[in-house]
Design a protein around this motif. Structure first.
Motif: not given
Length: 535
Positions: A388-398
């Protein structure tokens, strides 16, 4: 030998008791300090946002934390000392009663002037501290400007260290101007109190000498007086000083109670909201901030459905961020209603509604924690959810930012701590965007989501935003029309009112405020492109 052994045993026992007493006092003090600090933080965590936009709250907070550990412990230790002083005075007073009826009262009265002076000026000192709470906060802030990473770069570049130091010293001089006369007055009154005490002791001594000359007391009785007078005066001074100290400590603790008594809003009051939010409607909503007369919003109305995105446009102070604060239940409308799925939002607890809303503000927070925590704070119970962290990071560009960190998600951020790494403004904003996406809410709120990003990063964020908006309600505040024009509905706010509402094309055809602002910005971009390389 037996008496010697008894004496040694009593000495050891006394030392042991003193050691245990000191240890108990230290542990009790630490426990009290922890519990009171926790109470203060729990209270702060429950206060409404309005309290943190009022300087009086910060004055109350400063007063609550001032000597918070020593004052309650001081009351407890002084109560114990009072009990000991009463027992000591009772036993010595009985022995000294043989020296004459006036001796003991005179010795006791000799202790009174000094205690009265200490009590009076202790209260004056408390009043001075309460009066200068705003100045103390200003002095702390000016010191922070000189040492905080958020300020140091600009301070160095513009070279106004001397000015800030001067302001800091100016605040101190104001405090000094109040302190000096207080110290002089306390010294003068203290000297007068000492003279009064000396006269009373002299009178008591004359009483004893007269009885000795008449042969009514023995040499041993006079020796008792000589030794007892010091002990009685010291014990009685401690007794009265303890009472005065308890009063003064309670005065300072009053600051704590005033803060703890501030009205708090229970975010769990109301029905529990369940399921996603499919529609949001503002019906003739007006709002004014507490303790103010100006209406920031005046009869604002709009409706959003799931899958729709809306952009708020307007000059600074038009009320855009206030709309966000109302939508996210940080405030309640002064008039009108906010409907969620057709139901009045007031029916439901703010906390349960907020679980369905994820937001990033223009002044997004930069947490000096790990990269993992910076993303996971929006749903901290899921911080172990690596996918979940990796998916959110991709969406946010982080994702690229985190991949470049030496310990990845476990890297400490911020220079305040050992091995902490400082990020650029754009990198911090990407983490904040990732935090928003990790929440997984049905309503997304973006307040200037691309303000700190370069053109390439802005394009990536906008594309991710468009993908996320397909099955959610999205509210965007932005001054960049490249972002605004992508919204399904654009609402123009002017002086707290909705002046225009429609799609990008509809508003351009109307030729109103939006069209004017859009063309001004487009012309600015065109002139910038034509002038590249000329700076």
């Amino acid at each position: 030998m037996g008496l010697l052994g008894l004496q040694v045993g009593l000495g050891v026992a006394g030392t042991l008791l003193a050691t245990l007493q000191n240890a108990a006092r230290d542990l009790l003090g630490d426990t009290l300090q922890n519990r009171i600090h926790r109470r203060i933080l729990e209270k702060a965590a429950g206060l409404e946002l309005a309290h943190f936009e009022n300087p009086k709250t910060y004055d109350a907070l400063l007063g609550a934390t001032y000597e918070v550990g020593s004052r309650p412990l001081g009351v407890f230790t002084q109560l114990v000392a009072l009990a000991q002083a009463v027992l000591t005075l009772s036993s010595i007073g009985f022995l000294m009663s043989r020296l004459g009826w006036a001796v003991m009262p005179l010795v006791l009265l000799a202790s009174l002037p000094g205690v009265l002076v200490a009590s009076r000026f202790g209260f004056e000192n408390y009043r001075m501290i309460r009066r200068r709470a705003p100045e103390a906060r200003m002095q702390n802030y000016l010191a922070q400007v000189l040492v905080d990473d958020d300020y140091v770069k600009e301070v160095r570049i513009f070279g106004f260290e001397g000015y800030v130091l001067g302001r800091w010293q100016e605040v101190y001089r104001k405090f000094r101007a109040q302190l000096v006369p207080l110290v002089y007055q306390r010294g003068a009154w203290g000297f007068a109190a000492s003279l009064a005490s000396a006269i009373l002791i002299a009178l008591a001594t004359l009483q004893v000498l007269a009885r000795a000359a008449a042969g009514r007391i023995s040499v041993g009785d006079f020796a008792l007086f000589a030794q007892g007078i010091v002990q009685v005066q010291g014990t009685f001074s401690s007794l009265l000083g303890g009472l005065s100290g308890i009063y003064q400590n309670l005065l300072y603790m009053r600051n704590l109670f005033e803060f703890l008594e501030l009205p708090a809003r229970n975010l769990d009051t109301g029905e529990e909201w369940k399921g996603p939010i499919h529609s949001v409607e503002f019906q003739d909503v007006s709002f004014r901030y507490p303790l103010t007369e100006r209406e920031v919003l005046k009869g604002v109305s709009f409706r959003l459905e799931r899958g729709q995105s809306m952009a708020l446009v307007g000059e600074n102070g038009a009320g855009k961020t206030t709309v966000v604060k109302l939508l996210t239940r940080l405030y309640e409308p002064s008039a009108g209603r906010i409907l969620l799925n057709g139901q009045d939002a007031r029916r439901y607890s703010p906390r349960s509604v907020q679980k369905q809303i994820s937001s990033i503000f223009q002044d997004y927070a930069r947490y000096a924690l790990t990269a993992r925590e910076n993303v996971a704070l929006s749903r901290i119970e899921e911080q172990a959810n690596r996918a979940g962290l990796e998916q959110a990071s991709r969406k946010g560009g982080a994702d690229e930012v985190i991949a470049a960190l030496p310990e990845g998600y476990d890297t400490q951020l911020g220079r305040q701590f050992n091995r902490g790494l400082q990020l650029s403004g754009g990198q911090w904003q990407r983490l904040a965007l990732s935090r928003l996406y990790f929440r997984g809410s049905s309503v997304l709120v973006f307040d200037e989501p691309t303000a700190a990003l370069d053109a390439a990063a802005e394009f990536e964020v906008i594309e991710a935003l468009r993908q996320q908006a397909k099955d959610r309600i999205t509210l965007i505040i932005s001054h960049r029309f490249s972002t605004v024009r992508l919204a399904d509905v654009i609402v123009v706010l002017e002086d707290g009112r909705v002046s225009e509402q429609g799609s990008h094309e509809e508003l351009l055809r109307q030729g109103g405020t939006y069209a004017t602002l859009f063309r001004l910005q487009a012309r600015g971009y065109q002139e910038q492109a034509e002038g590249q390389g000329k700076l």
